[in-house]
Design an enzyme around this catalytic site. Sequence first.
Site, PDB file in Angstrom:
ATOM      1  N   ASP A  73      16.085 -12.243  -1.805  1.00 47.76           N
ATOM      2  CA  ASP A  73      14.664 -12.420  -2.131  1.00 47.76           C
ATOM      3  C   ASP A  73      13.814 -12.099  -0.904  1.00 47.76           C
ATOM      4  OD1 ASP A  73      15.683 -14.807  -0.909  1.00 47.76           O
ATOM      5  OD2 ASP A  73      13.906 -15.911  -1.566  1.00 47.76           O
ATOM      6  N   GLU A 139      15.691 -18.128  -0.833  1.00 43.67           N
ATOM      7  CA  GLU A 139      15.641 -18.582   0.556  1.00 43.67           C
ATOM      8  C   GLU A 139      14.209 -18.669   1.037  1.00 43.67           C
ATOM      9  OE1 GLU A 139      15.641 -18.807   4.846  1.00 43.67           O
ATOM     10  OE2 GLU A 139      14.771 -17.196   3.678  1.00 43.67           O
TER      11      GLU A 139
HETATM   12 ZN   LIG Z   1      15.270 -14.312   5.934  1.00 38.00          ZN
END
Ligand SMILES: [Zn+2]
Length: 384
Positions: A73, A139
Site C-alpha cells: 500500500d 501499513e
Molecule cells: Zn513504508
Amino acid sequence: MNDAVSITRDLVRCPSVTPADAGALGVLENLLKAAGFEVHRVTFGEPGTADIDNLYARIGDSAPHISFAGHTDVVPAGDEAAWSHGAFSGEVRDGFLYGRGAVDMKGGIACSLAAVLQYLADHGGKPKGSISFLITGDEEDISVNGTIKLLQWVAARGEKLDHCVLGEPSNVEVLGDCIKVGRRGSQSGTLVVDGVQGHVAYPHRAANPVPDISRLIVALSEEPLDHGSAQFQASNLEFTSVDVGNTASNVIPAQARAKFNIRFNDNHNHETLRALVDERLAKACGNRIRARIEWQPSNSNVFVTKPGAFTDLAVSAIEEVTGRKPELSTSGGTSDARFISSYCPVIEFGLVGQTMHQVDERTAVSDLEKLTKIYRGVLDRYFA
Ligand SMILES: [Zn+2]
C-alpha cells in the site's frame, strides 16, 4: 520480465492507496507461483475498518527460514498535476523511476523478489532452507489488518521465521548508509491534577490546579529518564498540551490536564516506564497535590536486533556492493518491524528515503540494481 525495474514498474502502476490493493499483490502472486512458491492470499478485517488483502508465500520446508517483509500500500499521490511524470506511471526518465511507492516501498519489494528469483534459478529452484514473503496492504494507515495479524496467522500454522529483512527505505542520503536495527518505544499519557473550584476573590476557599500542574510539568520534564544505552539515544518525555478548559476569568478551575508522549529506549518497557514516572509524580506531589496519570494503551514497544551474525552478513553484503559500511541505527519513527521483532530478529534495509511521501517520489534505477545485488548477497551468505 523478472528484473527489479520491471517489477517495480508493474507494482507502481497499481494505484494501491490504502486500503485499495488495485492488483498489486496479484503482480507478486503470479511471479511467486511461477517460481514454485506456495502462495496464500489472506484477508483480515474487524469492525470499523476496511478489509485488507495480505500475501504470505513460502518455498522450502526446512530451517533456516528467512523472510522478506513489506507493504504494497502507498500514501495518496497528493496533487497529481504537480508530478513531473504520472504518479502511478512507473515511468523511467534520466535514470530515475518515478511514481508513488517507488521507494516506499514497492521498489524494495521488487528488489527482494528479483534477488530471490535469481537465487532460485542458480540453485535448481530450491533454497537450502526456506524463503518467504510476508506482504501486507495495511501499513501506511492504521496498520491493524496487516503484518500484526499475518504474523499471528503464520504462527498459528506452526511456521517459524528465523530471520526477517524488511525492505523499508532505511537509507538517509545514499544507498548503503544505514540499516535500521531497532526503534524506540512510544507511550502517551495525560497528567490530571484535581483542585477545588472557587471564586478568584476567595482563593483560600479553593485549590488552584494551574500552578500545581506547572510545577509537576517542570518536575517530570527536567529529570532525565536515563542517559541512553549502547544502541539508543536517551529516552525523552515531552509535554504536548496543557488544558484547563476554563472560559471564565473569575473562576478557579476544578481540574487541569496535560498530555505528553515518551519515546523510550531499551532501558525500559511499558510497565517499568509507567512505574518510574508514577513514582516521580508521587514524589513531586508530596501529600499536598492530588494528581494522577491516565496512561494510554500502546502497541509500540522498543525493540533492538543486537549486532551479531545476522547484522554482520547484511553489513558485508552492503559493503561489497556499495563500498560503504552502514550505520546500525535505531533513530526515526515506527514501522512494522515493531511487530516482527516479537517473532524473530529483524533488520530494515531498502532504498533511499529522501523522496518518500513527496510529489515526484522516485528511485535511481541504479539503486534498484544495487539493492537487488545486496539482497542476493544476503541470500548467498545466509544459506552458505
Ligand atoms: Zn513504508
